[in-house]
Scaffold this motif. Structure first.
Motif, PDB file in Angstrom:
ATOM      1  N   TYR A 135       0.817  -1.213   0.000  1.00 36.01           N
ATOM      2  CA  TYR A 135       0.000   0.000   0.000  1.00 36.01           C
ATOM      3  C   TYR A 135       0.858   1.274   0.000  1.00 36.01           C
ATOM      4  CZ  TYR A 135      -3.602  -3.303   1.520  1.00 36.01           C
ATOM      5  OH  TYR A 135      -4.464  -4.365   1.615  1.00 36.01           O
ATOM      6  N   HIS A 136       0.617   2.138  -0.962  1.00 36.03           N
ATOM      7  CA  HIS A 136       1.269   3.444  -1.023  1.00 36.03           C
ATOM      8  C   HIS A 136       0.609   4.266  -2.117  1.00 36.03           C
ATOM      9  CE1 HIS A 136       3.370   1.304  -4.268  1.00 36.03           C
ATOM     10  NE2 HIS A 136       3.714   2.489  -4.751  1.00 36.03           N
ATOM     11  N   TRP A 137       0.976   5.543  -2.185  1.00 30.64           N
ATOM     12  CA  TRP A 137       0.564   6.360  -3.329  1.00 30.64           C
ATOM     13  C   TRP A 137       1.798   7.046  -3.883  1.00 30.64           C
ATOM     14  CZ3 TRP A 137      -1.336   8.058   1.580  1.00 30.64           C
ATOM     15  CH2 TRP A 137      -0.786   9.245   2.061  1.00 30.64           C
ATOM     16  N   ASP A 138       1.684   7.510  -5.120  1.00 27.95           N
ATOM     17  CA  ASP A 138       2.801   8.158  -5.796  1.00 27.95           C
ATOM     18  C   ASP A 138       2.512   9.645  -5.994  1.00 27.95           C
ATOM     19  OD1 ASP A 138       4.294   5.773  -6.014  1.00 27.95           O
ATOM     20  OD2 ASP A 138       3.143   5.199  -7.787  1.00 27.95           O
ATOM     21  N   GLN A 139       3.579  10.399  -6.248  1.00 28.33           N
ATOM     22  CA  GLN A 139       3.484  11.853  -6.349  1.00 28.33           C
ATOM     23  C   GLN A 139       3.193  12.347  -7.760  1.00 28.33           C
ATOM     24  OE1 GLN A 139       3.436  11.501  -2.995  1.00 28.33           O
ATOM     25  NE2 GLN A 139       4.198  13.601  -2.941  1.00 28.33           N
ATOM     26  N   SER A 170       3.402   9.373   0.881  1.00 30.13           N
ATOM     27  CA  SER A 170       2.772   8.346   1.711  1.00 30.13           C
ATOM     28  C   SER A 170       3.698   7.921   2.849  1.00 30.13           C
ATOM     29  CB  SER A 170       2.380   7.131   0.865  1.00 30.13           C
ATOM     30  OG  SER A 170       3.494   6.620   0.152  1.00 30.13           O
ATOM     31  N   THR A 171       5.016   7.976   2.653  1.00 34.13           N
ATOM     32  CA  THR A 171       5.937   7.570   3.719  1.00 34.13           C
ATOM     33  C   THR A 171       5.900   8.553   4.893  1.00 34.13           C
ATOM     34  OG1 THR A 171       7.703   8.684   2.490  1.00 34.13           O
ATOM     35  CG2 THR A 171       7.497   6.310   2.215  1.00 34.13           C
ATOM     36  N   ARG A 172       5.697   9.842   4.611  1.00 38.03           N
ATOM     37  CA  ARG A 172       5.709  10.840   5.676  1.00 38.03           C
ATOM     38  C   ARG A 172       4.372  10.940   6.399  1.00 38.03           C
ATOM     39  NH1 ARG A 172       9.127  16.094   3.379  1.00 38.03           N
ATOM     40  NH2 ARG A 172      11.074  14.981   2.972  1.00 38.03           N
ATOM     41  N   LEU A 173       3.297  10.684   5.697  1.00 41.01           N
ATOM     42  CA  LEU A 173       1.967  10.891   6.280  1.00 41.01           C
ATOM     43  C   LEU A 173       1.306   9.593   6.725  1.00 41.01           C
ATOM     44  CD1 LEU A 173       0.489  13.558   3.821  1.00 41.01           C
ATOM     45  CD2 LEU A 173       1.562  13.943   6.036  1.00 41.01           C
ATOM     46  N   TRP A 174       2.030   8.496   6.653  1.00 41.03           N
ATOM     47  CA  TRP A 174       1.401   7.196   6.832  1.00 41.03           C
ATOM     48  C   TRP A 174       0.717   7.050   8.188  1.00 41.03           C
ATOM     49  CZ3 TRP A 174       0.200   4.211   3.075  1.00 41.03           C
ATOM     50  CH2 TRP A 174      -0.261   2.915   3.341  1.00 41.03           C
ATOM     51  N   ASP A 175      -0.485   6.521   8.144  1.00 42.50           N
ATOM     52  CA  ASP A 175      -1.265   6.209   9.340  1.00 42.50           C
ATOM     53  C   ASP A 175      -1.446   4.699   9.387  1.00 42.50           C
ATOM     54  OD1 ASP A 175      -3.374   5.667  11.167  1.00 42.50           O
ATOM     55  OD2 ASP A 175      -4.161   7.698  10.911  1.00 42.50           O
ATOM     56  N   GLY A 176      -0.987   4.086  10.447  1.00 41.22           N
ATOM     57  CA  GLY A 176      -1.028   2.637  10.554  1.00 41.22           C
ATOM     58  C   GLY A 176      -2.418   2.037  10.492  1.00 41.22           C
ATOM     59  N   ASP A 177      -3.458   2.849  10.752  1.00 40.47           N
ATOM     60  CA  ASP A 177      -4.835   2.340  10.727  1.00 40.47           C
ATOM     61  C   ASP A 177      -5.402   2.256   9.306  1.00 40.47           C
ATOM     62  OD1 ASP A 177      -4.857   2.149  13.493  1.00 40.47           O
ATOM     63  OD2 ASP A 177      -5.651   4.180  13.753  1.00 40.47           O
ATOM     64  N   TRP A 178      -4.759   2.926   8.356  1.00 34.52           N
ATOM     65  CA  TRP A 178      -5.322   3.007   7.017  1.00 34.52           C
ATOM     66  C   TRP A 178      -5.422   1.641   6.335  1.00 34.52           C
ATOM     67  CZ3 TRP A 178      -2.258   7.894   5.030  1.00 34.52           C
ATOM     68  CH2 TRP A 178      -2.851   9.029   5.584  1.00 34.52           C
TER      69      TRP A 178
END
Length: 301
Positions: A135-139, A170-178
């Protein structure tokens, strides 16, 4: 035009006027050079011949990156390690092929000339039944071209509006609950890509790509188009102010104190407004157009 070679003339024409905001899939054009100038065998050859620069190769297993010491020697990828790691289910990423593979360089240069957006291309090899990145998103906008095997893309609508460069990664804003939320809700869209198919993936869309349901090794290319946004033009307009001596006058330390700083900022804001108001729009537009077609970094001009 290079974009036409990847997504076809009609889709390319649409993108030039209406930038995609939702993912969609299509078929690689029958006359595309992709598959001839580069294919799965070519990509494997970079690794087995030991000519892939180690700084452009990453390896992942179940979402975690491997230490380069496991697959490199003398600044090159060690061929003996490649098959061993693939057999262990490791995904191999070859970054920015356009920097060291001339046909990919030509295609990416053509995309930039056509769109004004710098482009680069990365290859991924994922063994069947496994997953590399999760899971991630790109810029930036990605165009995925499946060369061999198949890959499943589970997609969710963006969590963050318009991520760009280092803003809202996504690495900086990551929320473990997502992840749990996404798994409970299920994907907003699922795309199964097989060889010869293409996925256009707008920036910010969360994706969980995997080959867990396939017995074959997946090999795909991702062409990344680094969109131009108003900030890009604003930076260059302000950057051009270096040619105006008023912007090169020293601000004394007294002008940077807590009491005097507001006045200093007001003065500079007024100076910026005056400078930008006096620009020759036609002249600066020509400079910016050339920069859009040729500039590959984010540095100002």
């Amino acid at each position: 035009m290079s974009l036409d070679m990847i997504i076809g003339r009609e889709a390319a024409a649409t993108i030039l006027t209406e930038w995609p905001t939702k993912p969609f899939a299509l078929t690689l054009p029958s006359d595309s050079p992709v598959g001839r100038v580069i294919n799965a065998q070519t990509i494997r050859g970079f690794l087995t011949a030991g000519c892939a620069p180690s700084t452009y190769v990453n390896m992942f297993h179940r979402g975690e990156a491997l230490h380069p010491g496991r697959f490199t020697a003398d600044d090159r990828v060690a061929p003996a390690s490649v098959q061993l790691l693939l057999d262990q289910g490791v995904t191999i990423q070859l970054r920015e092929l356009n920097r060291w593979h001339p046909p990919m360089s030509a295609i990416c240069a053509g995309i930039q000339a056509q769109t004004g957006c710098p482009a680069y291309v990365t290859a991924f090899i994922t063994p069947g039944g496994t997953q590399g990145l999760d899971y991630h998103w790109d810029q930036y906008l990605g165009i995925v071209v499946q060369l061999e095997g198949s890959k499943t893309w589970e997609l969710w609508e963006p969590k963050i509006e318009s991520p760009y460069r280092d803003h809202a990664t996504s690495t900086r804003l990551w929320d473990g609950d997502w992840v749990g939320q996404w798994q409970d809700s299920g994907p907003d869209m699922t795309v199964d890509l097989s060889a010869g198919q293409v996925l256009v993936l707008p920036r910010g869309w969360v994706h969980n790509p995997h080959s867990r349901h396939s017995n074959e090794t997946s090999v795909h290319l991702t062409f990344v188009l680094r969109e131009r946004v108003p900030l890009w033009i604003a930076e260059r307009l302000i950057g051009s102010a270096i040619n105006d001596p008023r912007f090169r006058v020293v601000i004394p330390p007294s002008g940077l104190g807590s009491e005097s700083m507001p006045e200093t900022v007001r003065n500079v804001c007024s100076l910026m407004v005056d400078y930008i108001g006096g620009l020759n729009i036609e002249e600066i537009s020509g400079v910016l157009r050339r920069a859009a077609q040729q500039e590959t970094s984010h540095s100002t001009v």
